[in-house]
Design a protein around this motif. Structure first.
Motif, short mmCIF file in Angstrom:
data_model
loop_
_atom_site.label_atom_id
_atom_site.label_comp_id
_atom_site.label_asym_id
_atom_site.label_seq_id
_atom_site.Cartn_x
_atom_site.Cartn_y
_atom_site.Cartn_z
N SER A 157 -29.00 -42.42 1.13
CA SER A 157 -28.46 -41.65 2.26
C SER A 157 -28.34 -42.48 3.54
CB SER A 157 -29.34 -40.42 2.53
OG SER A 157 -30.67 -40.82 2.87
N GLY A 158 -28.95 -43.67 3.56
CA GLY A 158 -28.83 -44.54 4.73
C GLY A 158 -30.12 -44.74 5.51
N LYS A 159 -31.24 -44.25 4.98
CA LYS A 159 -32.51 -44.36 5.71
C LYS A 159 -32.91 -45.80 5.95
CE LYS A 159 -35.04 -42.10 2.78
NZ LYS A 159 -34.04 -41.95 1.71
N SER A 160 -32.88 -46.61 4.89
CA SER A 160 -33.29 -48.01 5.03
C SER A 160 -32.36 -48.78 5.95
CB SER A 160 -33.34 -48.69 3.65
OG SER A 160 -34.33 -48.10 2.83
N THR A 161 -31.08 -48.48 5.87
CA THR A 161 -30.11 -49.15 6.75
C THR A 161 -30.38 -48.82 8.20
OG1 THR A 161 -28.39 -49.14 5.04
CG2 THR A 161 -27.66 -49.34 7.32
N LEU A 162 -30.67 -47.57 8.48
CA LEU A 162 -30.96 -47.17 9.85
C LEU A 162 -32.22 -47.87 10.37
CD1 LEU A 162 -30.49 -45.45 12.36
CD2 LEU A 162 -31.70 -43.57 11.22
N PRO A 192 -18.31 -48.50 4.77
CA PRO A 192 -19.23 -47.66 5.56
C PRO A 192 -20.36 -47.10 4.69
CG PRO A 192 -16.93 -47.08 6.00
CD PRO A 192 -16.93 -47.98 4.80
N VAL A 193 -21.59 -47.15 5.22
CA VAL A 193 -22.74 -46.60 4.49
C VAL A 193 -23.48 -45.55 5.30
CG1 VAL A 193 -23.07 -48.64 3.04
CG2 VAL A 193 -24.22 -48.50 5.26
N LEU A 194 -23.26 -45.55 6.61
CA LEU A 194 -23.91 -44.56 7.47
C LEU A 194 -23.09 -44.44 8.74
CD1 LEU A 194 -26.39 -42.72 7.92
CD2 LEU A 194 -27.53 -44.67 8.99
N SER A 195 -22.83 -43.21 9.17
CA SER A 195 -21.95 -43.05 10.33
C SER A 195 -22.41 -41.91 11.24
CB SER A 195 -20.51 -42.78 9.89
OG SER A 195 -20.42 -41.62 9.07
N HIS A 196 -22.08 -42.06 12.51
CA HIS A 196 -22.26 -41.02 13.53
C HIS A 196 -23.70 -40.53 13.64
CE1 HIS A 196 -17.99 -41.21 13.76
NE2 HIS A 196 -17.82 -40.71 12.54
N VAL A 197 -24.61 -41.46 13.84
CA VAL A 197 -26.03 -41.12 14.02
C VAL A 197 -26.33 -41.06 15.52
CG1 VAL A 197 -28.41 -41.85 13.65
CG2 VAL A 197 -26.70 -42.15 11.84
N ASN A 198 -26.88 -39.94 15.96
CA ASN A 198 -27.20 -39.75 17.37
C ASN A 198 -28.58 -39.11 17.51
OD1 ASN A 198 -24.53 -40.20 19.11
ND2 ASN A 198 -23.95 -39.21 17.18
N ASP A 202 -32.85 -44.76 22.24
CA ASP A 202 -31.62 -43.97 22.19
C ASP A 202 -30.67 -44.59 21.18
OD1 ASP A 202 -32.09 -42.03 24.30
OD2 ASP A 202 -31.96 -43.71 25.69
N CYS A 203 -30.18 -43.79 20.25
CA CYS A 203 -29.16 -44.21 19.29
C CYS A 203 -27.92 -43.36 19.53
CB CYS A 203 -29.67 -44.04 17.86
SG CYS A 203 -31.04 -45.13 17.43
N ARG A 204 -26.83 -44.02 19.81
CA ARG A 204 -25.61 -43.32 20.20
C ARG A 204 -24.45 -43.67 19.26
NH1 ARG A 204 -28.44 -40.33 22.17
NH2 ARG A 204 -29.05 -40.08 24.36
N PHE A 263 -30.83 -33.37 13.53
CA PHE A 263 -31.88 -33.99 14.32
C PHE A 263 -32.43 -32.94 15.27
CE2 PHE A 263 -33.17 -35.80 18.44
CZ PHE A 263 -34.34 -36.42 18.02
N GLY A 264 -33.75 -32.76 15.24
CA GLY A 264 -34.35 -31.79 16.14
C GLY A 264 -35.79 -31.52 15.76
N GLN A 265 -36.34 -30.45 16.31
CA GLN A 265 -37.72 -30.09 16.06
C GLN A 265 -37.92 -29.68 14.60
OE1 GLN A 265 -40.20 -30.44 18.47
NE2 GLN A 265 -38.49 -31.45 19.50
#
Length: 235
Positions: free
Chosen positions: A40-45, A17-23, A5-7, A215-217
């Motif tokens: 876009s922040g993929k590697s940071t995530l 800031p490089v990435l924000s509000h990922v849920n 879970d990422c909240r 985020f979804g199917q």
């Protein structure tokens, strides 16, 4: 059952800031594709999920018996040192190090587990071969076996088929499907190859300009963001 879970995740470098509000939340057996342009922040995530980067805010919850030992990582091929003098067996067995404590001596259970991963990925015939003498596709399979040997329950892949020929690419994707269906793994894959991502994954996390856009199917993403498809298939 949720395994990750990422909240409201946010990340920064030196206060910027490089990435924000990922849920998002992943169930056991999920197959998630993380897409987005460079920067876009993929590697940071990914670093945050692996515990290599501390988030500026928000939380990451891994619902695993042992959060550190339950994560496996297969980095991009070009980031790997491929000429070190080790056999295939030694490389795969080294995946068990995360399961050990000092004095770090391999046990029978470690050797048995590594042997099982060699067999699972059809690598037994290469066991005594030098890793550096293998083809790129064989090396990638060995590194996947190493990640699985760690007892991984969540497998994180960063461009796992970059540089592989089409036949080996097909074999790698087939192996990942087996990891989900036969080992019950949850897979998170970063990729720029959108057509193949959409063909393989069950869910999509789309990042753009340092924010989560979707985020979804997978089928819902294709309906919601046709402009991404029109960009030519690669981000």
């Amino acid at each position: 059952m949720s395994v990750l879970d990422c909240r409201d995740l946010s990340f920064a470098y030196e206060g910027r800031p490089v990435l924000s509000h990922v849920n998002f939340s992943l169930e056991k057996g999920s197959y998630l594709g993380i897409i987005g342009e460079n920067g876009s922040g993929k590697s940071t995530l990914i670093k945050g999920i692996l515990g290599l980067k501390k988030q500026a805010s928000g939380e990451i919850r891994l619902h695993l018996p042992d959060a550190q030992k339950g994560m496996g990582y297969l980095p991009q091929q070009q980031t790997m040192k491929k000429d070190f003098p080790a056999s295939v067996w030694e490389v795969v067995l080294s995946g068990r190090l995360s399961q050990l404590s000092f004095p770090y001596r391999y046990r029978k259970v470690d050797r048995d587990y590594a042997e099982h991963m060699l067999q699972f990925l059809s690598l037994s015939s290469l066991k005594v071969h030098a890793f550096r003498e293998l083809s790129g596709g064989q090396q990638q399979r060995v590194l996947l076996a190493r990640a699985l040997a760690a007892g991984s329950q969540v497998l994180v892949l960063d461009e796992p088929v970059t540089g592989l020929d089409p036949r080996i690419t097909e074999e790698m994707y087939a192996m990942l499907e087996r990891c989900i269906h036969e080992l019950g793994l949850t897979i998170i894959m970063v990729s720029h190859d959108l057509p193949r991502v959409f063909h393989e994954v069950h869910q999509v996390l789309y990042l753009a300009k340092g924010k989560q856009m979707f985020f979804g199917q997978t089928e819902d993403f294709l309906k919601a963001h046709p402009e991404v498809i029109r960009q030519g298939g690669i981000l």
